[in-house]
Write a protein that holds these residues in place. Structure first.
Motif, PDB file in Angstrom:
ATOM      1  N   GLY A   3       0.792  -1.224   0.000  1.00  0.00           N
ATOM      2  CA  GLY A   3       0.000   0.000   0.000  1.00  0.00           C
ATOM      3  C   GLY A   3       0.824   1.273   0.000  1.00  0.00           C
ATOM      4  N   THR A   4       0.447   2.215   0.867  1.00  0.00           N
ATOM      5  CA  THR A   4       1.120   3.522   0.915  1.00  0.00           C
ATOM      6  C   THR A   4       2.571   3.404   1.359  1.00  0.00           C
ATOM      7  N   GLU A   5       2.865   2.445   2.223  1.00  0.00           N
ATOM      8  CA  GLU A   5       4.248   2.265   2.673  1.00  0.00           C
ATOM      9  C   GLU A   5       5.147   1.867   1.505  1.00  0.00           C
ATOM     10  N   LYS A   6       4.631   1.004   0.640  1.00  0.00           N
ATOM     11  CA  LYS A   6       5.408   0.564  -0.530  1.00  0.00           C
ATOM     12  C   LYS A   6       5.670   1.740  -1.465  1.00  0.00           C
ATOM     13  N   TRP A   7       4.675   2.598  -1.673  1.00  0.00           N
ATOM     14  CA  TRP A   7       4.861   3.756  -2.536  1.00  0.00           C
ATOM     15  C   TRP A   7       5.769   4.783  -1.884  1.00  0.00           C
ATOM     16  N   GLY A   8       5.706   4.902  -0.561  1.00  0.00           N
ATOM     17  CA  GLY A   8       6.626   5.792   0.142  1.00  0.00           C
ATOM     18  C   GLY A   8       8.064   5.339  -0.025  1.00  0.00           C
ATOM     19  N   PHE A   9       8.283   4.028   0.094  1.00  0.00           N
ATOM     20  CA  PHE A   9       9.600   3.432  -0.125  1.00  0.00           C
ATOM     21  C   PHE A   9      10.087   3.694  -1.550  1.00  0.00           C
ATOM     22  N   THR A  10       9.206   3.474  -2.514  1.00  0.00           N
ATOM     23  CA  THR A  10       9.554   3.637  -3.930  1.00  0.00           C
ATOM     24  C   THR A  10       9.884   5.080  -4.282  1.00  0.00           C
ATOM     25  N   ILE A  11       9.033   6.003  -3.850  1.00  0.00           N
ATOM     26  CA  ILE A  11       9.244   7.427  -4.151  1.00  0.00           C
ATOM     27  C   ILE A  11      10.520   7.935  -3.493  1.00  0.00           C
ATOM     28  N   SER A  12      10.813   7.438  -2.296  1.00  0.00           N
ATOM     29  CA  SER A  12      12.045   7.831  -1.611  1.00  0.00           C
ATOM     30  C   SER A  12      13.275   7.415  -2.420  1.00  0.00           C
ATOM     31  N   CYS A  13      13.256   6.193  -2.949  1.00  0.00           N
ATOM     32  CA  CYS A  13      14.370   5.706  -3.778  1.00  0.00           C
ATOM     33  C   CYS A  13      14.540   6.577  -5.024  1.00  0.00           C
ATOM     34  N   ILE A  14      13.421   6.940  -5.642  1.00  0.00           N
ATOM     35  CA  ILE A  14      13.457   7.751  -6.864  1.00  0.00           C
ATOM     36  C   ILE A  14      13.996   9.154  -6.573  1.00  0.00           C
ATOM     37  N   LEU A  15      13.567   9.751  -5.465  1.00  0.00           N
ATOM     38  CA  LEU A  15      14.030  11.101  -5.107  1.00  0.00           C
ATOM     39  C   LEU A  15      15.530  11.129  -4.846  1.00  0.00           C
ATOM     40  N   VAL A  16      16.044  10.076  -4.242  1.00  0.00           N
ATOM     41  CA  VAL A  16      17.486   9.994  -4.005  1.00  0.00           C
ATOM     42  C   VAL A  16      18.245  10.072  -5.324  1.00  0.00           C
ATOM     43  N   SER A  17      17.763   9.353  -6.347  1.00  0.00           N
ATOM     44  CA  SER A  17      18.406   9.376  -7.660  1.00  0.00           C
ATOM     45  C   SER A  17      18.391  10.777  -8.258  1.00  0.00           C
ATOM     46  N   CYS A  18      17.242  11.439  -8.203  1.00  0.00           N
ATOM     47  CA  CYS A  18      17.114  12.783  -8.781  1.00  0.00           C
ATOM     48  C   CYS A  18      18.072  13.762  -8.108  1.00  0.00           C
ATOM     49  N   ILE A  19      18.075  13.746  -6.778  1.00  0.00           N
ATOM     50  CA  ILE A  19      18.939  14.666  -6.017  1.00  0.00           C
ATOM     51  C   ILE A  19      20.410  14.348  -6.269  1.00  0.00           C
ATOM     52  N   TRP A  20      20.748  13.058  -6.309  1.00  0.00           N
ATOM     53  CA  TRP A  20      22.134  12.635  -6.485  1.00  0.00           C
ATOM     54  C   TRP A  20      22.698  13.079  -7.835  1.00  0.00           C
ATOM     55  N   PHE A  21      21.968  12.852  -8.902  1.00  0.00           N
ATOM     56  CA  PHE A  21      22.496  13.189 -10.222  1.00  0.00           C
ATOM     57  C   PHE A  21      22.625  14.703 -10.410  1.00  0.00           C
ATOM     58  N   PHE A  22      21.682  15.462  -9.866  1.00  0.00           N
ATOM     59  CA  PHE A  22      21.810  16.917  -9.949  1.00  0.00           C
ATOM     60  C   PHE A  22      23.026  17.381  -9.149  1.00  0.00           C
ATOM     61  N   SER A  23      23.225  16.805  -7.973  1.00  0.00           N
ATOM     62  CA  SER A  23      24.379  17.164  -7.143  1.00  0.00           C
ATOM     63  C   SER A  23      25.688  16.814  -7.829  1.00  0.00           C
ATOM     64  N   LEU A  24      25.702  15.673  -8.536  1.00  0.00           N
ATOM     65  CA  LEU A  24      26.905  15.273  -9.275  1.00  0.00           C
ATOM     66  C   LEU A  24      27.252  16.279 -10.361  1.00  0.00           C
ATOM     67  N   SER A  25      26.237  16.751 -11.076  1.00  0.00           N
ATOM     68  CA  SER A  25      26.482  17.726 -12.140  1.00  0.00           C
ATOM     69  C   SER A  25      26.993  19.044 -11.554  1.00  0.00           C
ATOM     70  N   VAL A  26      26.472  19.436 -10.394  1.00  0.00           N
ATOM     71  CA  VAL A  26      26.943  20.654  -9.722  1.00  0.00           C
ATOM     72  C   VAL A  26      28.391  20.483  -9.277  1.00  0.00           C
ATOM     73  N   ALA A  27      28.707  19.314  -8.706  1.00  0.00           N
ATOM     74  CA  ALA A  27      30.083  19.030  -8.284  1.00  0.00           C
ATOM     75  C   ALA A  27      31.027  19.050  -9.476  1.00  0.00           C
TER      76      ALA A  27
END
Length: 204
Positions: free
Chosen positions: A141-165
């Motif tokens: 349910g919602t916990e599974k989607w919370g887990f999934t969205i959290s994983c996706i957000l980490v990727s988005c933030i990480w790649f943007f941070s890499l480009s800034v670095a």
């Protein structure tokens, strides 16, 4: 819900942190592009590819890769060839921000190469299936989607941070010596991974 979100964050960060072809390419494009916004195509593509792999892993669709032997073989063979080619291009590049000789990929080439190093990396796919996909089975349910969205957000933030670095590194290293050293190191990593994958292909 909070536990699932934190679990997804820590897990995704641990998987995405190690140096690999995908991370190196995003960093390099951030360093050599004339502005940070010119590196946005590679950031968006890498993030979307990771999102696709995560969703497939959580939904269980990607398990087909593990159960169909010939698909796995084709995936490894294509991955070996591509990493050898990417390693060759990376080794030959001579980045120099001052003279304008940096390897500035167009938006189209950024998308193509970012998608390739993301989707033609068998280890990334198998890690996503084996770790994120398996871990998601603990939630519903919602916990599974919370887990999934959290994983996706980490990727988005990480790649943007890499480009800034990469952008900051490019500005500090106007001669391109540091980037050249990184390219050599990156090419060796790509070739090493390709050889390892080839050994699995022929001897497993």
């Amino acid at each position: 819900m909070l536990e699932a979100i934190l679990h997804g964050f820590v897990l995704a960060f641990g998987l995405i942190l190690p140096l690999g072809a995908q991370n190196v390419f995003v960093f390099n494009q951030g360093a050599v592009q004339p502005t940070l916004w010119r590196a946005i195509p590679v950031v968006i593509t890498a993030a979307l590819c990771d999102m696709l792999l995560i969703l497939l892993a959580v939904l269980g669709v990607s398990l087909v890769v593990l159960t169909v032997a010939w698909l796995k073989t084709v995936l490894y063979a294509v991955g070996v060839c591509f990493l050898l080619y990417m390693g060759y291009l990376t080794w030959r590049s001579r980045p120099s921000v001052e003279t304008g000789e940096a390897q500035q990929f167009s938006g189209k080439r950024q998308v193509m190469f970012a998608a390739s190093v993301s989707l033609l990396n068998p280890h990334a796919i198998l890690d996503t299936i084996g770790v994120i996909g398996t871990s998601s089975l603990s939630y519903t349910g919602t916990e599974k989607w919370g887990f999934t969205i959290s994983c996706i957000l980490v990727s988005c933030i990480w790649f943007f941070s890499l480009s800034v670095a990469g952008r900051l590194a490019g500005r500090l290293d106007r001669s391109g010596r540091m980037l050249r050293g990184l390219n050599i190191f990156s090419a060796l990593i790509m070739w090493g991974v390709a050889l390892y994958m080839a050994s699995l292909l022929f001897f497993s």
